[in-house]
Write a protein that holds these residues in place. Structure first.
Motif, PDB file in Angstrom:
ATOM      1  N   HIS A   1      -9.280   6.304   3.953  1.00 50.41           N
ATOM      2  CA  HIS A   1      -9.756   6.159   2.572  1.00 50.41           C
ATOM      3  C   HIS A   1      -8.911   5.149   1.806  1.00 50.41           C
ATOM      4  N   GLN A   2      -7.595   5.187   2.008  1.00 50.38           N
ATOM      5  CA  GLN A   2      -6.732   4.179   1.411  1.00 50.38           C
ATOM      6  C   GLN A   2      -7.084   2.792   1.940  1.00 50.38           C
TER       7      GLN A   2
ATOM      8  N   CYS B   1      -1.810   1.206   5.452  1.00 53.40           N
ATOM      9  CA  CYS B   1      -2.291   2.388   4.739  1.00 53.40           C
ATOM     10  C   CYS B   1      -2.086   3.648   5.579  1.00 53.40           C
ATOM     11  N   ASN B   2      -2.049   4.784   4.888  1.00 49.40           N
ATOM     12  CA  ASN B   2      -1.797   6.055   5.563  1.00 49.40           C
ATOM     13  C   ASN B   2      -3.062   6.718   6.094  1.00 49.40           C
TER      14      ASN B   2
ATOM     15  N   LYS C   1      -8.179  -0.414  -0.289  1.00 47.86           N
ATOM     16  CA  LYS C   1      -7.423  -1.668  -0.268  1.00 47.86           C
ATOM     17  C   LYS C   1      -8.304  -2.823   0.160  1.00 47.86           C
TER      18      LYS C   1
ATOM     19  N   ALA D   1       0.807  -1.221   0.000  1.00 48.03           N
ATOM     20  CA  ALA D   1       0.000   0.000   0.000  1.00 48.03           C
ATOM     21  C   ALA D   1       0.838   1.269   0.000  1.00 48.03           C
TER      22      ALA D   1
END
Length: 242
Positions: free
Chosen positions: A229-230, A225-226, A234, A46
């Motif tokens: 939303h990411q 993920c950061n 994913k 990611a």
């Protein structure tokens, strides 16, 4: 050749370990008229990094030479496979046309003068690349060349199934990530996917806003993920939420 290759499709599906897999792809490549073969599994993570597992029969000094050249960033064949699903038929002209003639000269010393390569871009950020190389020109007859490409494509479909099994025994990325996330974390991701805020997610699940945020943060961390939303994207790509 057709009978031998048909057997290769079946044999590669029956491999039990990494050594068997390597032997089968070498046997197939040799039967197709190529001395060198490379199979590569790629995992996209990611945060932008990728993980590679490479299986080949190239000379050891070939690897020592090209490790220092950051080959992947400039090699036109590898760049093609990174971006496309259609096979690439390559030779010296392929490298010269993109200003990498010297790179071809270097690898030609090891018998990699011409070849065919392709990539299968799969769900869950997985990619399987297969390439065959030789020290002489490819057939000039279009029908013969088309047949070779078709055989390589069909073998790649069979080989990739075995490759994931013997080189990633822990299972697919979806299974790995799915095992890490709790049901409540997945619920928070599902409602976030619907556009709900952390306060709204908490209300729907009868938990506090702070607890909803905690579940989302945990999901983000486990999915590497950061932001949330990411993490949602994913989870969707992995099939963990729908």
């Amino acid at each position: 050749m057709k009978t031998m290759l048909q057997g290769a499709y079946e044999s590669v599906l029956r491999v039990q370990d990494q050594s068997d897999f390597r032997e089968e792809i070498i046997r197939f490549a040799n039967g197709l008229g190529f001395g060198t073969v490379t199979a590569m599994l790629v995992f996209d993570h990611a945060l932008g990094d990728s993980e590679f597992i490479s299986i080949d029969n190239a000379p050891s000094n070939f690897h020592e030479t090209f490790k220092n050249l950051s080959m992947g960033r400039v090699d036109p064949v590898m760049q093609h496979c990174k971006r496309h699903s259609l096979p690439i038929i390559w030779n010296q002209r392929t490298y010269v046309d993109c200003g990498q003639g010297e790179l071809w000269e270097e690898q030609a010393k090891f018998g990699l003068c011409a070849g065919i390569a392709l990539a299968l871009h799969l769900p869950e950020g997985r990619h399987f690349c297969l390439g065959v190389d030789r020290d002489q020109a490819l057939p000039s007859d279009p029908a013969s060349l088309t047949q070779i490409v078709a055989e390589l494509q069909l073998f790649a479909v069979h080989a990739q199934e075995s490759a994931w099994h013997v080189f990633t025994p822990q299972g697919s990325p979806a299974a790995q990530f799915g095992a890490r996330l709790t049901p409540r974390e997945l619920e928070c991701l599902r409602w976030t996917m619907e556009g709900k805020t952390a306060w709204e997610v908490g209300t729907i699940l009868s938990i506090s806003e702070r607890t909803a945020v905690l579940h989302l943060n945990n999901a983000m961390h486990k999915l590497e993920c950061n932001n949330k939303h990411q993490a949602v994207l994913k989870a969707l790509r992995l099939g963990l939420i729908r």
